[in-house]
Enzyme design. Structure first.
Site, short mmCIF file in Angstrom:
data_model
loop_
_atom_site.label_atom_id
_atom_site.label_comp_id
_atom_site.label_asym_id
_atom_site.label_seq_id
_atom_site.Cartn_x
_atom_site.Cartn_y
_atom_site.Cartn_z
N GLU A 172 0.84 -1.19 0.00
CA GLU A 172 0.00 0.00 0.00
C GLU A 172 0.87 1.24 0.00
OE1 GLU A 172 -2.53 3.19 2.09
OE2 GLU A 172 -0.50 2.46 2.47
N SER A 200 -24.81 26.63 -17.65
CA SER A 200 -25.93 26.49 -16.72
C SER A 200 -25.82 25.17 -15.96
CB SER A 200 -27.23 26.53 -17.50
OG SER A 200 -28.24 25.85 -16.80
N ASP A 216 -30.13 -6.16 -6.23
CA ASP A 216 -29.25 -5.82 -7.35
C ASP A 216 -29.29 -4.33 -7.63
OD1 ASP A 216 -28.39 -8.38 -7.62
OD2 ASP A 216 -29.32 -8.77 -9.57
N HIS A 256 -15.04 7.65 -11.04
CA HIS A 256 -16.26 7.96 -10.28
C HIS A 256 -16.61 9.42 -10.53
CE1 HIS A 256 -19.22 7.94 -7.10
NE2 HIS A 256 -18.89 6.73 -6.71
#
Lengths: 712, 712
Positions: A386, A590, A628, A651
């Site tokens: 890590e 906008s 689901d 994301h």
């Protein structure tokens, strides 16, 4: 067999099947009545209490003691030994399977025969001052071998020499200020950067929990980009996977870098010349904090030379993966993962977290021995490397990307479990908020004098989220730990919990001895958690989330909370944009489409949870169809094309901002595009990018809303 | 309500629930016994026969007649009218919902006031010959308005003038041959290219099915890349989605292009000078086929000028989407989609396919009226703007990418249903092979004189796959129709079926009047399918696949067939590489990892189907867990990073080769990398790319194998 007896057998079989079904139906019907309203169904709650009560402070202390005796840097023999020990103990605890999963990734170590340091050299090139080659070792660890000296992993090699320039925290805005307001260009110089607000402490270790002057923070200096192993971006670093050449590796810096403690920094800073910086650039050292370049007149023939011999090398790392296959839905995964590799002993980072995870595994094993088995599969992971850029967890995510995308319900992170002595800290995706609150109400506060008080109430008292709601503050997930590939790349609902400092009064990053040799077992036992009950609370939070996510019939995720969060984020980013009102009008920008998408999502979430209340829980297919939708909710926020220029940050709602790696910005595409406005040469083009990012965000949120509507 | 009566109600409720469960269990148990061994379960088969028998040649004739009376180019009013008619008729047929789904995409039309043509000009710039501005209109259609003249959609505008160069088929290898062997550089010239082997025909329409000399093929000349609308790559062209500027549009060509018929070609070619090309460059026109540049000495003051005024413009298009929500698994989708837009009347392309789809919808509506409802949701799609680069289908796929990825079981394409009078042609993913064979054994041959023979036997007789197996040939899915985004980008199992010519003797592309004004209802009725029974057979194949995929308890996909195909492909690509044996050794290139991955996959597939035989079909969750593995099998072959430089072609096993757009190459990454070897300046780098592509393919196949192993 005759035809007739064949038919008889078939009828008997049918009878047995029907009787069994009747019984199953009865049981299902019985429980159905009780479980369809809330998140935590009765069955799970019963086991939840047993599960939480099994976790013991003394056991956590034992685990931490055991795994912090020796340095276990990623890629070293000792870290493999700990992996083997964890594998063997997890088996003993009762997990169904525990495997060792190796990858061969690019790590970076100091050269054993040529140490790294920084020197002040005179006109003849003689070294008149050298920074220290190692930290003074804490008492009791004097004879320990293999303590890696402070270094910056993945630093470029080199012996550059030049004048020193002080650049404050080294943020983009600091360099802008240097260049535009002070007229100082750092090109060709060596810069000295201060870290966070780390000098605020008072009593240094071993008398207190603060950093001694000889301590310096290890860490990697990769340009973090979510790729994991720099040589195999997008693919697992398995034996047959093609490795790009070192010069094509992603995120490797091209300049030499080296960390120093504040004693050494004092020596480098004290004779610096040049202008005096603004007050907010000054730290707590007793020097005048001049900018440079270079030293005062008295020392004008001196300059600074860095000697960096750090080597990159492909090295084998080991994840340990343990499993409890689910009884009913083995193809649904809930993951608890944290890293094992440490810069030195890892007293806090990561072994406080690994000890907690170890205790969670032990407690789950105990439940298994009583006949319990979770509805869904639980996966425990002890990640490697890590510290070198989330490599173990990212390679495993790349290796299993398809299965995880299709099957993972949630990922709970298990890095450092404590960074202060004040209260709980939770960072998680909005859909986990409700579960976190429900769970912490069932856990006791570990604080002396708060006997009988719930962890929720203790936390609420100390860190109330007064701006947004009357409930304890929950943070957005940032980056910098192993959940990243799972959350930001794959879109799996994720969360982390730890004990923390008082964020209002203790405004330094992480904790003072972070990534130094002083992160020992004693540090934790003497200062952070003498009774190990804070760590037990963290174990109960992490473990409780895991169990409820794995064992509740209806997955305890809350889409309404996501709607609330989206509403807040979209409003705040629209407000941020108001700084450029005239330009926005000129370029017809906008936020209406985004705000309308958030409204659509809010409505869809509300209707979804209304339908959930009427769910016929005895109908296994109907339950799965609803589950689901809950599982895939986080997935809908993933854009396969990634954020602009960042293919592994996908994301649309949460990603590390490219301008401040350690903050989790919401709507990062829009955020980054807006940030660029201030520096873009071609304003029209920059505003087009803002508009593009708004439209992508609106489309993504709309798609998420559709995920929650009735399927056909 | 009192506490006591509340309890009574609860017990009553429980009793009803248990009784209902008992009944459900009984029914489930009863059928479970019969269905767990094969693909097509009894229940579905019963409906299958009704479904197939309902389809009538006379109805298909009616549908075709109705929808080919007027030109209905994408973006025109008439194409919207047909969309509204389809919407209304699908509703009448009984679909639960039929919606119109618009997108605003970039289309391209000739300028109404400035026609496109090519001229031969003399030294004074006078036009001494002009190509025709339109095709002679077939009998019966003389008064029809809005027939768009032959043009190349998305051609750049311009009036370039220069000498003509004849470049054979205009393939990469043709240009190489011109430059390297003949020393002719085409830069600054106008090139004339022959199409396929289209001049082989004899009797032209209306006396036969061949192309008249005045006919010319419309078509788009985009650099096809899977992006759909060139201005919104990756995102649906909805009203709030950001559109890039025209100059940033993807795949738009930068040179003017124009199609001409062979009469016009004869006039341009007949006076050409320069060297005589090799024999295989010569077509069937009565000219000497000289290469140029330019004309013979007698005409040396003449050159060629193109006048192209075609305009790109953002235009509204309309998909029609009809649905039959599934009874048990509404969140599983089986899709039948084909386009509606035509260059002119669309007698074959696409209305022969649209008429067939219309009849399938009618037959499904009939079943619905008898109380049937499929297990899974069926979606019918009438796509728009296929001719402009698969835009309608791609935008819808982009709009619903997340849901489709999570829920789509299969996509059946419904483009042109006939291109010859010989036998059936099926192109599909390997996992559909078994189902195609099983189904065609239950359908009758439409050929006169083959009464009583199955379609399978008729097809087998005419196109036996002797190299690979004793069964009718099934082709790989190439590209160029609406399945592309579903199969190559999203990884949804896909297939197409049509009636075709004899591939051994009729070696021209598609069919002679392809994309001309001569594609009329009469063409089909007179020549291709006078009784409409060939089209009925195609309807039965497409419809039968749809029904069995939507209604079988266990999804009828066969992983073993995928294993066989992968084995064949990996062997053939390794063989192809043997051409470079010495270089392969020098650069240490090996196919071992790929071949071992294929072995792993083969074993996993076999074990999966063994487990499937023992599936307890009364356990709804277990069935779903197995079905999910089947559904996601195709998905595992998708690499989210895409093929090199082609972000929207993401299928690692099947994609249009970048060197021959109309071939479906298997392992396209490796294939393209190998192709580049021959032309790469930096051989070491090219071989590194080959190795990289092999490792990605091996990893992907390994991941697919894992998808088929028991879930936990």
């Amino acid at each position: 067999m005759s035809k007739r007896s064949g038919r008889l057998v078939r009828y008997l079989w049918l009878f047995v099947a029907v009787a069994a079904l009747f019984f199953l139906g009865f049981i299902a019907g019985w429980f159905a009545k009780r479980t369809h309203a809330g998140y935590t169904d009765t069955a799970s709650s019963k086991y939840l209490q047993e599960f939480l009560e099994e976790m013991q402070p003394s056991r956590i202390r034992e685990h931490l003691r055991k795994f912090t005796r020796l340095p276990h840097l990623s890629g070293t023999e000792q870290n493999l030994k700990y992996a083997e020990q964890i594998q063997s103990e997890w088996r003993d605890f009762g997990l169904d399977s525990v495997e060792m999963v190796p990858y061969d990734v690019l790590l970076s170590y100091p050269n054993a025969s040529q140490p790294n340091y920084i020197a002040v050299v005179d006109a003849e090139g003689r070294e008149v001052f050298n920074t220290s080659l190692a930290e003074p070792v804490p008492e009791g660890y004097e004879d320990v071998a293999n303590i890696v000296p402070p270094y910056s992993a993945f630093s470029a090699q080199g012996q550059p020499q030049g004048d020193l320039v002080y650049v404050n925290y080294g943020r983009t805005e600091d360099f802008f200020q240097l260049q535009r307001q002070m007229g100082i260009n750092v090109t060709g110089n060596i810069v000295i950067v201060r870290y966070g607000k780390i000098f605020r402490g008072n009593k240094p270790f071993p008398e207190g929990w603060n950093l001694p002057g000889g301590g310096a923070q290890r860490g990697n200096v990769m340009n973090m980009n979510g790729a994991g192993d720099p040589l195999t971006p997008g693919y697992p670093a398995k034996e047959y996977i093609y490795r790009s050449r070192l010069e094509d590796g992603v995120g490797l810096p091209s300049i030499p870098v080296h960390p120093i403690g504040y004693h050494d920094a004092f020596h480098l800073l004290k004779n610096m010349g040049g202008p005096i910086p603004p007050d907010n650039w000054k730290g707590a050292l007793n020097v005048s904090y001049r900018i440079g370049p270079g030293f005062t007149e008295d020392f004008q023939n001196q300059s600074v030379r860095m000697k960096i011999y750090t080597n990159n090398q492909v090295t084998r790392i080991y994840n340990v993966i343990g499993r409890i296959p689910g009884a009913l839905e083995p193809d649904r995964y809930v993951i608890l993962g944290g890293h094992r590799d440490a810069w030195v002993f890892g007293g806090i980072d990561p072994m406080s977290g690994a000890a907690v995870a170890h205790e969670i595994v032990r407690s789950a094993g105990k439940l298994l021995s009583k006949g319990w088995r979770p509805r869904r599969t639980i996966i425990f992971a002890s990640w490697d490397a890590e510290e070198f850029g989330l490599q173990g967890s990212t390679e495993w995510a790349e290796d299993h990307a398809k299965l995880l995308q299709e099957r993972a319900v949630a990922y709970i992170n298990a890095d450092s479990a404590i960074e202060g002595m004040y209260t709980l800290r939770v960072d998680c995706t909005p859909s986990l908020h409700t579960l976190v609150y429900q769970l912490t109400k069932q856990i006791l506060s570990p604080e002396p004098g708060e006997e009988g008080l719930s962890l929720y109430d203790s936390w609420h008292k100390k860190d109330n989220w007064t701006d947004d709601r009357d409930a304890p503050r929950i943070n957005k997930l940032g980056s910098g730990s192993d959940f990243e590939a799972y959350f930001v790349r794959l879109g799996i609902a994720a969360g982390r919990a730890r004990y923390t400092k008082d964020r209002k009064s203790e405004r330094y990053s992480s904790y003072p001895v972070y990534h130094t040799v002083y992160e020992t077992f004693e540090l934790v036992e003497k200062f952070y958690d003498p009774t190990f009950s804070r760590l037990r609370s963290v174990a109960q939070v992490r473990g409780g989330l895991l169990l409820l996510l794995a064992d509740s019939q209806v997955i305890p995720l809350d889409a309404n909370q996501y709607a609330l969060a989206l509403h807040k984020y979209s409003r705040s980013i629209a407000t941020l944009a108001q700084r450029h009102l005239a330009a926005m009008q000129e370029h017809q920008v906008s936020f209406d489409s985004l705000s309308s998408a958030v409204d659509n999502f809010t409505l869809a979430a509300r209707h979804f949870h209304e339908r959930l209340l009427n769910l016929h829980t005895a109908n296994a297919l109907q339950v799965r169809v609803m589950n689901d939708q809950l599982m895939y909710l986080e997935r809908t926020f993933i854009d396969p094309l990634g954020l602009p220029g960042r293919p592994f940050y996908r994301h649309v709602i949460f990603a590390p901002s490219s301008h401040n790696k350690y903050a989790g910005e919401s709507f990062p595409g829009i955020y980054d595009a807006l940030f660029d406005i201030e520096h873009a040469a071609d304003q029209a083009r920059a505003w087009r990018e803002v508009k593009r990012q708004i439209s992508i965000a609106a489309f993504t949120v709309d798609a998420a809303a559709v995920t929650l509507t009735p399927p056909a």
